[in-house]
Design a protein around this motif. Structure first.
Motif, PDB file in Angstrom:
ATOM      1  N   GLU A   9      77.207  -1.990   8.807  1.00  0.00           N
ATOM      2  CA  GLU A   9      76.983  -0.730   9.521  1.00  0.00           C
ATOM      3  C   GLU A   9      76.074   0.172   8.707  1.00  0.00           C
ATOM      4  N   ASP A  10      75.035   0.713   9.353  1.00  0.00           N
ATOM      5  CA  ASP A  10      74.098   1.579   8.664  1.00  0.00           C
ATOM      6  C   ASP A  10      74.691   2.973   8.544  1.00  0.00           C
ATOM      7  N   ALA A  11      74.371   3.616   7.413  1.00  0.00           N
ATOM      8  CA  ALA A  11      74.868   4.971   7.194  1.00  0.00           C
ATOM      9  C   ALA A  11      73.817   5.976   7.574  1.00  0.00           C
ATOM     10  N   GLU A  12      74.285   7.121   8.070  1.00  0.00           N
ATOM     11  CA  GLU A  12      73.356   8.207   8.362  1.00  0.00           C
ATOM     12  C   GLU A  12      73.040   8.934   7.066  1.00  0.00           C
ATOM     13  N   PRO A  13      71.754   9.229   6.820  1.00  0.00           N
ATOM     14  CA  PRO A  13      71.420   9.958   5.597  1.00  0.00           C
ATOM     15  C   PRO A  13      72.023  11.342   5.621  1.00  0.00           C
ATOM     16  N   GLY A  14      72.380  11.835   4.427  1.00  0.00           N
ATOM     17  CA  GLY A  14      72.985  13.155   4.331  1.00  0.00           C
ATOM     18  C   GLY A  14      72.163  14.060   3.453  1.00  0.00           C
ATOM     19  N   THR A  15      72.731  15.175   3.073  1.00  0.00           N
ATOM     20  CA  THR A  15      72.030  16.152   2.255  1.00  0.00           C
ATOM     21  C   THR A  15      72.165  15.797   0.802  1.00  0.00           C
ATOM     22  N   PRO A  16      71.208  16.210  -0.046  1.00  0.00           N
ATOM     23  CA  PRO A  16      71.322  15.928  -1.478  1.00  0.00           C
ATOM     24  C   PRO A  16      72.537  16.619  -2.060  1.00  0.00           C
ATOM     25  N   ARG A 528      71.833   5.841  -1.065  1.00  0.00           N
ATOM     26  CA  ARG A 528      70.624   6.587  -1.392  1.00  0.00           C
ATOM     27  C   ARG A 528      70.905   8.051  -1.713  1.00  0.00           C
ATOM     28  N   ASP A 529      71.908   8.640  -1.087  1.00  0.00           N
ATOM     29  CA  ASP A 529      72.118  10.070  -1.275  1.00  0.00           C
ATOM     30  C   ASP A 529      73.593  10.411  -1.065  1.00  0.00           C
ATOM     31  N   ALA A 530      73.885  11.705  -1.153  1.00  0.00           N
ATOM     32  CA  ALA A 530      75.276  12.159  -1.110  1.00  0.00           C
ATOM     33  C   ALA A 530      75.942  11.869   0.216  1.00  0.00           C
TER      34      ALA A 530
END
Length: 722
Positions: A9-16, A528-530
């Motif tokens: 399952e792909d994750a949605e990118p979030g904020t740093p 990749r990110d928080a």
């Protein structure tokens, strides 16, 4: 080591992420006061207070120790100030210094800590009077400080706290969490034009505050140059005078410790006084390096008390329970378990090192001791460790425990008298052998109380993994004892099994190895990110680990470096609660069924669950024990517990662990942190990995943060005499 994620399952990118709060500071501050209705924590605090009173009385009975080292400059001025105090010019302060090398100290009887009073008596006597709190609140209001601090100020400064605060506004720094700039603002509001940076009251208060901050970081004292530099950074115009004032008023103690030539610090780390002294000293000690340290009285006296208690154990013959032949028969087991039994047979103090698998050896020792008729007990850091060791005892062929009686307690419960064998008429623990598990978690005050509580002739075994994080409280007792080599040390040769054992063992020697994990014992989940880190962590706990590994969510623990930031415990617990136990948080943010961690006193973290909430407070179940936290204590002592820091998790293990390493965690990582976090998993470890090369670099290059302690110096005469 498998590198593929457990789900596609792909994750949605979030904020740093933002900056994560340091774990140790946050953990040391939380839970600053115990719930009034929780007898265990209250009893523990009373026991610690009784110990401090005992060692303070012993200090008062001691004759002054004359200096044997010539000093000049700053150090000489400090020592002169303290000698003036001892002469009656000002309130007393004490100078400690290293004793001359001598034969081992003889074993001497000690005055035992007495059983603690009842919870009701203690609570009634320690609660500040309402009128005193109101008076302090008025002073705080005049100075622009929050009046909600009044109970804490009254508790810290006593019944006349309002008068003390008016006379010296910087006494506000005695309250946990208050910083010098906040105390300065309060002082300006109260004193007006009389407030100045060079006020000696400010210098003295900032000196004490710096020493308290050092204790939160694990130091029992600070070297003089480091303290003077820190005072200058805090805007104290005359750091020397500030330290002298603190010493003269008895707020701190000064020590001079002679160091071994081979272990002397570089000249840049020595004070000016030490460098001047090297030109003038024509005695036989010429050229021997000396360091001058300053510390708070409570930790200095606890460290000295601990050294005396350890000396008594090392130098007194253990009680002869069982013949030499009986001990040898019990030690007939092969390997390091037999070595441990032989060492304990003839020595009052023994150290045992090893990982999780090595616990079989203290278990064998306890079983053998019971077969020889000894009153033997074990004490673990927390209830999870206690219950795991009790289960290990029951599973043995000749188990020393049964369902109704288990000779295992927590350290806090043992000292408080709520678990364990209790105390005899003289106040000593009623036992012949005590095995302390998770020994690296012992701070100096707890270790001093334990050692002084043992009866003459008793045996003490300190067992633990030296590679884990050190205690939250000041000191590095287990590491200092291992370095001192004053007693037998038995290193277990039982490696932790499987891919997890291989991975953690490599980390312990500075190597982050890829391991074969055919059963998905170790899985790396790159992010990749928080936002993706939080998403993946929740997904692992709720879906992937239960489905792929068979470990339910309630048996999976998330561990992250800090409390704050976008991927700290607060953010992760919020996300996990939404999925696992959604609710309105109708009682201080908590609902029945919430997973929590309860901190009755600083440095202790008890995992548990919320049972209910009513007029009495928040009802918890912590490893089967019922706890009630009053409403006014909930905010400062209870957190959600689906996600913990490594310090909160130390001493416990879970079937599955998810370690979350967001990109901003790189600065918080060290080899002990990674070793501790990864080592909490029994069957499965998932690593949500966003720090790239910072992880192997931390394992290879970042050791434990150094701590300044005096225990090695206090134990040095025993090494010289041994």
């Amino acid at each position: 080591m498998s590198t593929e994620p457990e789900t596609t399952e792909d994750a949605e990118p979030g904020t740093p992420t933002g900056g994560a709060e340091p774990e140790e500071t946050e953990q040391a501050k939380e839970g600053a006061a115990d719930a009034g209705q929780v007898s265990e924590a209250e009893a523990e605090l009373r026991a610690q207070q009784a110990e401090r009173e005992r060692i303070e009385q012993r200090k008062a009975e001691k004759a002054p120790i004359e200096s044997g080292t010539k000093l000049s400059g700053k150090a000489a001025d400090l020592l002169a100030a303290v000698r003036a105090v001892e002469g009656g010019e000002k309130p007393s302060a004490t100078v400690f210094e290293e004793p001359a090398p001598a034969p081992r100290r003889p074993a001497q009887p000690v005055r035992r800590p007495q059983p603690v009073p009842s919870a009701e008596t203690s609570a009634a006597s320690s609660a500040p009077a309402p009128e005193a709190v109101q008076a302090v609140g008025r002073v705080l209001g005049e100075g622009g400080a929050p009046e909600t601090l009044a109970p804490q100020v009254t508790e810290a400064l006593g019944e006349s706290a309002d008068e003390r605060l008016r006379a010296d506004p910087w006494q506000l720094l005695r309250v946990a969490g208050v910083r010098p700039e906040q105390a300065d603002g309060f002082a300006r509001a109260l004193l007006g034009s009389e407030c100045a940076p060079d006020d000696e009251r400010r210098g003295r208060a900032v000196t004490v505050w710096l020493l308290e901050q050092a204790a939160l970081a694990g130091h029992t004292a600070l070297e003089m140059p480091a303290l003077l530099a820190a005072l200058a950074q805090r805007g104290v115009p005359e750091p020397d005078g500030a330290v002298q004032d603190a010493l003269a008023e008895g707020d701190a103690l000064v020590f001079q410790d002679a160091l071994e030539e081979t272990g002397a610090p570089a000249p840049a780390q020595q004070s000016d006084a030490e460098q001047d002294d090297s030109e003038e000293d024509d005695s036989e000690d010429e050229g021997r390096p000396v360091r001058v340290l300053v510390g708070l009285e409570r930790y200095a006296l606890a460290e000295e008390s601990l050294a005396d208690g350890l000396a008594r154990l090392v130098n007194s013959a253990p009680k002869q329970d069982g013949s030499a032949e009986e001990w040898e028969r019990a030690a007939a087991a092969k390997g390091s378990a037999g070595e441990l039994l032989r060492a304990v047979a003839g020595h009052g103090l023994v150290l045992h090192t090893g990982g999780e698998a090595s616990l079989a050896e203290p278990a064998a020792l306890l079983t053998a001791a019971h077969s020889l008729g000894l009153r033997a007990w074990a004490a673990a850091h927390g209830p999870i460790g206690r219950n795991r060791f009790a289960a290990l005892l029951r599973s043995g062929p000749d188990g020393a425990a049964d369902e109704d009686h288990s000779p295992v307690a927590t350290v806090s419960g043992l000292l408080a008298g709520l678990e364990g064998p209790g105390r005899d008429a003289e106040g000593a623990l009623d036992l012949d052998l005590l095995v302390v598990l998770d020994a690296p978690q012992l701070d100096v005050e707890t270790a001093a109380l334990l050692t002084e509580s043992l009866p003459d002739g008793a045996r003490l075994v300190l067992a633990g993994d030296p590679a884990v994080l050190w205690s939250v409280g000041p000191g590095r007792v287990f590491a200092d004892l291992l370095a001192a080599r004053i007693c037998p040390q038995i290193a277990s040769r039982r490696p932790d099994p499987g891919p997890l054992g291989e991975l953690v063992s490599g980390i312990g020697v500075g190597e982050l190895n890829q391991v074969e994990a055919p059963g998905k014992e170790v899985v790396i989940v790159p992010v990749r990110d928080a936002g993706e880190a939080v998403h993946r962590a929740v997904q692992l706990v709720v879906d992937s680990v239960p489905r792929a590994i068979g470990v339910p969510a309630e048996e999976t623990q998330v561990i992250t470096p800090g409390h704050g930031g976008a991927v700290g415990t607060r953010a992760l617990n919020t996300a996990l609660k939404e999925r696992l136990n959604p609710g309105p948080g109708r009682f201080g943010g908590f609902d029945p069924g919430d997973r929590i961690v309860y901190s009755p006193v600083p440095g202790r973290a008890l995992p548990g669950r919320v049972v209910k909430a009513d007029a009495e407070g928040l009802h918890l179940s912590c490893e089967g024990e019922a706890v009630v936290v009053p409403k006014e204590r909930v905010e400062q002592s209870v957190r959600h517990g689906w996600a913990l820091t490594a310090h909160q998790a130390v001493g416990s293990r879970w079937p599955a662990v998810v370690v979350v390493l967001p990109g901003d965690a790189a600065q918080a990582l060290s080899r002990p942190w990674v070793y501790t976090a990864f080592g909490r998993a029994d069957r499965h470890l998932s690593v949500v990995h966003g720090v790239e090369q910072a992880l192997p670099r931390a394992v290879a290059e970042v050791p434990a943060k150094p701590r300044t302690t005096r225990l090695p110096v206090l134990l040095a005469p025993q090494v010289d005499g041994g």
